[in-house]
Motif scaffolding. Structure first.
Motif, PDB file in Angstrom:
ATOM      1  N   GLY A  41       0.809  -1.216   0.000  1.00 25.35           N
ATOM      2  CA  GLY A  41       0.000   0.000   0.000  1.00 25.35           C
ATOM      3  C   GLY A  41       0.842   1.264   0.000  1.00 25.35           C
ATOM      4  N   MET A  42       1.914   1.262   0.783  1.00 23.13           N
ATOM      5  CA  MET A  42       2.787   2.441   0.822  1.00 23.13           C
ATOM      6  C   MET A  42       3.446   2.683  -0.535  1.00 23.13           C
ATOM      7  SD  MET A  42       2.515   3.910   3.687  1.00 23.13           S
ATOM      8  CE  MET A  42       3.841   4.736   4.490  1.00 23.13           C
ATOM      9  N   ILE A  43       3.886   1.623  -1.165  1.00 25.13           N
ATOM     10  CA  ILE A  43       4.496   1.780  -2.493  1.00 25.13           C
ATOM     11  C   ILE A  43       3.462   2.322  -3.477  1.00 25.13           C
ATOM     12  CG2 ILE A  43       5.484   0.525  -4.456  1.00 25.13           C
ATOM     13  CD1 ILE A  43       6.796  -1.354  -2.314  1.00 25.13           C
ATOM     14  N   LEU A  44       2.278   1.717  -3.474  1.00 26.07           N
ATOM     15  CA  LEU A  44       1.225   2.179  -4.380  1.00 26.07           C
ATOM     16  C   LEU A  44       0.851   3.638  -4.129  1.00 26.07           C
ATOM     17  CD1 LEU A  44      -1.348  -0.748  -4.670  1.00 26.07           C
ATOM     18  CD2 LEU A  44      -0.112   0.389  -6.519  1.00 26.07           C
ATOM     19  N   ILE A  50      -1.185  10.738  -8.375  1.00 26.10           N
ATOM     20  CA  ILE A  50      -2.108  11.532  -7.566  1.00 26.10           C
ATOM     21  C   ILE A  50      -1.311  12.595  -6.817  1.00 26.10           C
ATOM     22  CG2 ILE A  50      -3.837   9.710  -7.359  1.00 26.10           C
ATOM     23  CD1 ILE A  50      -2.724   8.963  -4.654  1.00 26.10           C
ATOM     24  N   SER A  51      -2.034  13.520  -6.190  1.00 25.32           N
ATOM     25  CA  SER A  51      -1.355  14.625  -5.513  1.00 25.32           C
ATOM     26  C   SER A  51      -0.630  14.152  -4.245  1.00 25.32           C
ATOM     27  CB  SER A  51      -2.371  15.706  -5.138  1.00 25.32           C
ATOM     28  OG  SER A  51      -3.177  15.273  -4.061  1.00 25.32           O
ATOM     29  N   PHE A  52       0.242  15.022  -3.770  1.00 28.17           N
ATOM     30  CA  PHE A  52       0.979  14.741  -2.529  1.00 28.17           C
ATOM     31  C   PHE A  52       0.011  14.542  -1.354  1.00 28.17           C
ATOM     32  CE2 PHE A  52       2.863  16.252   1.436  1.00 28.17           C
ATOM     33  CZ  PHE A  52       3.961  15.414   1.535  1.00 28.17           C
ATOM     34  N   VAL A  53      -1.008  15.383  -1.271  1.00 29.48           N
ATOM     35  CA  VAL A  53      -1.974  15.283  -0.174  1.00 29.48           C
ATOM     36  C   VAL A  53      -2.719  13.946  -0.248  1.00 29.48           C
ATOM     37  CG1 VAL A  53      -4.103  16.259   0.781  1.00 29.48           C
ATOM     38  CG2 VAL A  53      -2.232  17.774   0.098  1.00 29.48           C
ATOM     39  N   GLN A  54      -3.121  13.547  -1.427  1.00 26.75           N
ATOM     40  CA  GLN A  54      -3.827  12.276  -1.587  1.00 26.75           C
ATOM     41  C   GLN A  54      -2.912  11.094  -1.247  1.00 26.75           C
ATOM     42  OE1 GLN A  54      -4.986  13.194  -5.584  1.00 26.75           O
ATOM     43  NE2 GLN A  54      -7.137  13.555  -4.987  1.00 26.75           N
ATOM     44  N   SER A  55      -1.671  11.154  -1.693  1.00 25.19           N
ATOM     45  CA  SER A  55      -0.707  10.101  -1.334  1.00 25.19           C
ATOM     46  C   SER A  55      -0.490  10.054   0.171  1.00 25.19           C
ATOM     47  CB  SER A  55       0.631  10.342  -2.035  1.00 25.19           C
ATOM     48  OG  SER A  55       0.512  10.150  -3.419  1.00 25.19           O
ATOM     49  N   ILE A  57      -2.668  10.946   2.517  1.00 30.95           N
ATOM     50  CA  ILE A  57      -3.866  10.359   3.131  1.00 30.95           C
ATOM     51  C   ILE A  57      -3.826   8.842   3.002  1.00 30.95           C
ATOM     52  CG2 ILE A  57      -6.380  10.140   2.915  1.00 30.95           C
ATOM     53  CD1 ILE A  57      -6.364  13.156   2.102  1.00 30.95           C
ATOM     54  N   LEU A  58      -3.498   8.345   1.829  1.00 27.78           N
ATOM     55  CA  LEU A  58      -3.412   6.891   1.625  1.00 27.78           C
ATOM     56  C   LEU A  58      -2.338   6.278   2.518  1.00 27.78           C
ATOM     57  CD1 LEU A  58      -3.832   6.537  -2.254  1.00 27.78           C
ATOM     58  CD2 LEU A  58      -5.576   6.399  -0.461  1.00 27.78           C
ATOM     59  N   SER A  59      -1.205   6.951   2.629  1.00 30.81           N
ATOM     60  CA  SER A  59      -0.107   6.437   3.461  1.00 30.81           C
ATOM     61  C   SER A  59      -0.499   6.367   4.935  1.00 30.81           C
ATOM     62  CB  SER A  59       1.127   7.318   3.314  1.00 30.81           C
ATOM     63  OG  SER A  59       1.627   7.241   2.018  1.00 30.81           O
ATOM     64  N   LEU A 114     -12.443   6.216  -1.839  1.00 32.41           N
ATOM     65  CA  LEU A 114     -12.839   7.623  -1.972  1.00 32.41           C
ATOM     66  C   LEU A 114     -11.709   8.487  -2.529  1.00 32.41           C
ATOM     67  CD1 LEU A 114     -14.888   8.078   1.324  1.00 32.41           C
ATOM     68  CD2 LEU A 114     -15.778   7.969  -1.024  1.00 32.41           C
ATOM     69  N   VAL A 115     -10.517   8.286  -2.023  1.00 33.04           N
ATOM     70  CA  VAL A 115      -9.378   9.091  -2.496  1.00 33.04           C
ATOM     71  C   VAL A 115      -9.090   8.792  -3.966  1.00 33.04           C
ATOM     72  CG1 VAL A 115      -6.880   9.477  -2.265  1.00 33.04           C
ATOM     73  CG2 VAL A 115      -8.331   9.425  -0.232  1.00 33.04           C
ATOM     74  N   LEU A 116      -9.063   7.527  -4.324  1.00 32.77           N
ATOM     75  CA  LEU A 116      -8.764   7.181  -5.720  1.00 32.77           C
ATOM     76  C   LEU A 116      -9.880   7.612  -6.665  1.00 32.77           C
ATOM     77  CD1 LEU A 116      -6.987   3.737  -5.299  1.00 32.77           C
ATOM     78  CD2 LEU A 116      -5.967   5.991  -5.699  1.00 32.77           C
ATOM     79  N   TYR A 117     -11.114   7.498  -6.226  1.00 33.91           N
ATOM     80  CA  TYR A 117     -12.228   7.977  -7.044  1.00 33.91           C
ATOM     81  C   TYR A 117     -12.090   9.470  -7.276  1.00 33.91           C
ATOM     82  CZ  TYR A 117     -16.886   9.236  -8.590  1.00 33.91           C
ATOM     83  OH  TYR A 117     -17.936   9.745  -9.306  1.00 33.91           O
ATOM     84  N   ASN A 118     -11.814  10.191  -6.208  1.00 34.75           N
ATOM     85  CA  ASN A 118     -11.647  11.648  -6.302  1.00 34.75           C
ATOM     86  C   ASN A 118     -10.478  12.016  -7.204  1.00 34.75           C
ATOM     87  OD1 ASN A 118     -10.214  14.257  -5.095  1.00 34.75           O
ATOM     88  ND2 ASN A 118     -12.439  14.439  -4.823  1.00 34.75           N
ATOM     89  N   ALA A 119      -9.398  11.267  -7.114  1.00 32.93           N
ATOM     90  CA  ALA A 119      -8.188  11.602  -7.867  1.00 32.93           C
ATOM     91  C   ALA A 119      -8.290  11.201  -9.340  1.00 32.93           C
ATOM     92  CB  ALA A 119      -6.979  10.906  -7.252  1.00 32.93           C
ATOM     93  N   LEU A 120      -8.891  10.075  -9.607  1.00 35.32           N
ATOM     94  CA  LEU A 120      -8.837   9.527 -10.964  1.00 35.32           C
ATOM     95  C   LEU A 120     -10.110   9.702 -11.772  1.00 35.32           C
ATOM     96  CD1 LEU A 120      -6.940   6.237 -10.025  1.00 35.32           C
ATOM     97  CD2 LEU A 120      -5.961   8.394 -10.848  1.00 35.32           C
ATOM     98  N   CYS A 121     -11.222   9.931 -11.098  1.00 36.98           N
ATOM     99  CA  CYS A 121     -12.506   9.990 -11.815  1.00 36.98           C
ATOM    100  C   CYS A 121     -13.133  11.373 -11.827  1.00 36.98           C
ATOM    101  CB  CYS A 121     -13.490   8.992 -11.212  1.00 36.98           C
ATOM    102  SG  CYS A 121     -12.938   7.290 -11.380  1.00 36.98           S
ATOM    103  N   MET A 122     -12.571  12.315 -11.109  1.00 34.25           N
ATOM    104  CA  MET A 122     -13.192  13.652 -11.067  1.00 34.25           C
ATOM    105  C   MET A 122     -12.319  14.659 -11.769  1.00 34.25           C
ATOM    106  SD  MET A 122     -14.913  13.890  -7.363  1.00 34.25           S
ATOM    107  CE  MET A 122     -16.675  13.967  -7.571  1.00 34.25           C
TER     108      MET A 122
END
Length: 122
Positions: A41-44, A50-55, A57-59, A114-122
């Motif tokens: 997950g950390m690598i992905l 995606i943006s630094f903020v989104q990365s 949040i995922l991390s 939610l983060v990936l949807y926001n980053a990749l689909c919007m």
């Protein structure tokens, strides 16, 4: 009445924490699987476009299941310290710990979704 407690220092506390991590990683297969999930997950999180903020949040969200698994391991060890016999309350305590891990993984999936949807689909 004096309490029989060891004196704590930053170094001793750090050593105790590292001993706990080592013990759980050696004796809990589910924790080792959580670590694999964490690393992947950390690598992905940092290679996705995606943006630094989104990365970030995922991390940060990758720590949720790790912490839940540590709490679950603590509950299991405490119950096993008290009894190895089947007892309904012991089962409920262990089931509650397992539910915590399940909910943490569900929360992780929701955050990532939610983060990936926001980053990749919007």
């Amino acid at each position: 009445m004096a309490l029989n407690k060891p004196k704590y220092t930053l170094f001793k506390n750090t050593r105790y924490a590292l001993e706990g991590l080592r013990e759980v990683s050696q004796n809990e297969k589910s924790f080792r699987l959580q670590i694999v999930l964490f690393v992947v997950g950390m690598i992905l999180a940092w290679v996705l476009p995606i943006s630094f903020v989104q990365s970030s949040i995922l991390s940060v969200s990758m720590f949720i299941p790790i912490m839940a698994e540590m709490i679950n391991s603590s509950v299991e060890r405490t119950v096993d310290l008290v009894t190895f016999d089947h007892h309904e309350l012991a089962k409920r305590a262990k089931d509650a710990g397992a539910a915590l891990v399940f909910l943490s993984l569900s929360m992780l999936a929701l955050i990532w979704g939610l983060v990936l949807y926001n980053a990749l689909c919007m």
